[in-house]
Design an enzyme around this catalytic site. Structure first.
Site, PDB file in Angstrom:
ATOM      1  CB  SER A  86      -9.372   0.630   0.274  1.00  0.00           C
ATOM      2  OG  SER A  86      -8.524   0.840  -1.032  1.00  0.00           O
ATOM      3  CG  ASP A 126      -2.282   0.795   0.920  1.00  0.00           C
ATOM      4  OD1 ASP A 126      -2.362   1.830   0.934  1.00  0.00           O
ATOM      5  OD2 ASP A 126      -3.204   0.052   1.053  1.00  0.00           O
ATOM      6  CG  ASP A 177      -5.105   2.059  18.743  1.00  0.00           C
ATOM      7  OD1 ASP A 177      -4.495   1.303  19.723  1.00  0.00           O
ATOM      8  OD2 ASP A 177      -5.951   2.176  18.443  1.00  0.00           O
ATOM      9  CG  HIS A 216      -5.314   3.856   1.360  1.00  0.00           C
ATOM     10  ND1 HIS A 216      -4.850   2.562   0.670  1.00  0.00           N
ATOM     11  CD2 HIS A 216      -6.499   4.078   0.697  1.00  0.00           C
ATOM     12  CE1 HIS A 216      -5.856   1.813   0.339  1.00  0.00           C
ATOM     13  NE2 HIS A 216      -6.922   2.641   0.522  1.00  0.00           N
ATOM     14  CG  ASN A 267     -13.636   1.791  -4.222  1.00  0.00           C
ATOM     15  OD1 ASN A 267     -14.559   0.813  -3.769  1.00  0.00           O
ATOM     16  ND2 ASN A 267     -12.602   2.354  -3.685  1.00  0.00           N
TER      17      ASN A 267
END
Length: 563
Positions: free
Chosen positions: A364, A174, A183, A208, A300
């Site tokens: 995604s 990615d 986190d 992303h 998409n």
């Protein structure tokens, strides 16, 4: 680190050389290397374009190298003009020992040199394809703002008693991953950056990939943020997209191969391209032959007629469509014969660079849900092949849309609990499991919304204060008591999660049927407000908000959670 160029090996601890990145070319007639070329041969050349070949449940596909343009005249593969203003990237792929693809991508600015590169690639030992590179980008969608809902809808809490993904590595191919996000602390392994040509601590200038990684393996029990679906899995970051969210398929091919060679069990690609590139197809085949599960976003482009997109439509890839909170297909999600399964993709809350949390929409966001459950399956049974994992995911999916498989949802909506239930029950434990977290996974969402958005369009939505996420982590089953009469039985393991105000989910491993007390702190004393016989999962929706609660069962007391 090995450099993925024919005939070259560079021994270096931190960096490798990659081709110079040049602006991508927009060609109105499409990619000359991706047209219906008589020189193209695939293992299933007779199948419909974008339609994956069926196979028996759990059967390993008979994969072979995809050959392309090995006998084509160079002038037929190149655009009419090659210049400094209109450069081309020539991609050559060879297959070496063990079926490992080696991809070389070179950018040239004059036609004669481009023709020589094509000829050299066709004549190279082990050559399987020569083609022009194709652009690839994140699978993005328009903004929308629903509430967080995905973890509950996929029933991941019912999967955690069997597996939390411990010992499993998921490669995120990615835009990179922000390894410094609190986190994701300790969850992100050193990775590779095919944009800068370096290895080491991962960064994410776009955001992303960090969002994708959080869905898969964000921390639990750290008192902040969200929780990942496979919280004990590790992320292997592979950056193939620039800060603008776009890149080249040749880097994707090298990224897949690098991930496989560096221990990935699952590869997630939340990216899409309009062109099939043989270099990527061969890298996917290599991954599957090495026992690696490959997952990709379906795309998409529904508004544009759902064109077939890659790598999702490649053979051996689990292609993931996206759903809305009401189980309808997302208005952006591609449909087609290559869609295998669907997962939540609208309004998904996850990690973002800068210690932030935002919601994003797109296939995604759907793909990492499936990659995470694949990691749970692999963690539950290391002997599972990619074919058996794919079968577990699709055979257990909740049917949506038209009865049976359809082009919107594939086999149906991802069901993590049902997928894990397909595994053979484990033998009774004789030693204590090592995956139990040290503290209860009480997670509190961020209270400050992000203040910036990526410079280029991305699958983000209007940023808001995240709602509490239904996140928790339940370790593997507790050890059974010793057969020795004098041995003390092991205490049960209790995990609590707050799905919303006044709501509580209780997960208990180690006992069944014995009395359980849900207690509320009322000043100086704990007061029992609910009792019930112990089950693995219990949910309460009408407790008093704003008060501390705990659970007591069989001599064990949970950590405290405020509702």
């Amino acid at each position: 680190m090995r450099r993925y160029v024919v005939g070259a090996v560079v021994l270096s601890a931190v960096a490798f050389t990659l081709p110079v990145h040049t602006p991508m070319i927009a060609v109105s007639s499409g990619n000359p290397a991706a047209t219906n070329d008589p020189n193209v041969t695939t293992p299933r050349a007779a199948r419909a374009y974008g339609q994956k070949a069926p196979r028996a449940s759990g059967q390993k596909a008979d994969r072979h190298s995809i050959t392309r343009n090995l006998t084509a005249a160079p002038q037929h593969l190149l655009p009419p003009v090659v210049s400094k203003a209109l450069p081309v990237r020539v991609v050559s792929t060879t297959v070496g020992r063990g079926g490992r693809p080696v991809v070389s991508a070179r950018t040239v600015t004059d036609r004669s040199r481009a023709e020589r590169l094509v000829t050299d690639g066709q004549r190279a030992p082990g050559a399987v394809s020569v083609e022009l590179d194709a652009p690839v980008s994140i699978a993005q969608a328009d903004p929308f703002l629903p509430a967080q809902w995905d973890l509950a809808r996929t029933r991941v809490d019912g999967a955690w008693p069997r597996s939390t993904g411990a010992g499993v590595t998921v490669a995120v191919v990615d835009s990179g991953v922000d390894a410094s996000h609190p986190d994701l602390a300790g969850q992100v392994l050193p990775g590779a950056d095919f944009i800068t040509g370096t290895e080491g601590v991962s960064v994410d200038p776009h955001g992303h990939g960090t969002h994708v990684a959080g869905t898969i393996a964000a921390l639990t029990g750290n008192g902040t943020g969200v929780a990942g679906m496979a919280p004990h899995a590790r992320i292997l970051p592979v950056r193939v997209l620039g800060a603008n969210g776009s890149g080249y398929m040749s880097d994707v091919a090298n990224g897949i191969t690098w991930a496989v060679d560096h221990g990935a069990d699952v590869v997630n690609m939340s990216i899409s391209s309009s062109w099939q590139v043989a270099a990527v197809s061969n890298a996917i085949s290599y991954a599957r032959d090495k026992g690696v599960v490959v997952v990709a976003a379906a795309g998409n482009s529904r508004a544009a007629g759902s064109p077939v997109l890659f790598p999702a439509a490649d053979e051996g890839v689990i292609a993931v469509a996206a759903t809305n909170p009401d189980d309808s297909v997302a208005g952006y999600s591609n449909r087609g014969g290559y869609v295998d399964v669907a997962a939540p993709g609208t309004g998904i809350l996850s990690t973002y660079p800068g210690d932030r949390y935002i919601r994003m929409n797109g296939t995604s966001m759907a793909a990492p849900h499936v990659a995470a459950v694949a990691a749970l399956l692999k963690g539950g049974d290391r002997a599972l092949t990619p074919e058996r994992i794919e079968t577990a995911l699709t055979s257990s999916a909740a049917d949506l849309g038209a009865p049976g498989r359809d082009d919107d949802f594939g086999a149906g909506l991802l069901d993590a609990a049902a997928a894990l239930a397909t595994l053979t029950p484990p033998a009774p434990a004789t030693t204590a499991p090592t995956t139990a977290p040290a503290t209860a996974p009480i997670t509190v969402p961020a209270t400050t919304p992000p203040t910036t958005i990526p410079a280029t369009p991305s699958p983000t939505v209007t940023e808001t204060t995240p709602a509490p996420a239904p996140t928790t982590e339940v370790p593997a089953p507790a050890p059974t008591p010793s057969a020795t009469p004098s041995a003390t039985p092991a205490k049960p393991i209790i995990r609590l999660v707050r799905p919303g105000s006044g709501k509580l989910t209780v997960a208990i491993v180690g006992v069944q049927g014995v009395p359980v007390e849900v207690q509320q702190w009322n000043g100086p004393d704990w007061v029992t407000v609910r009792t019930y016989p112990a089950t693995t999962i219990a949910r309460f929706v009408d407790l008093v908000p704003g008060f501390d609660h705990r659970v007591v069962v069989a001599g064990a007391t949970s950590d405290v959670i405020r509702l």
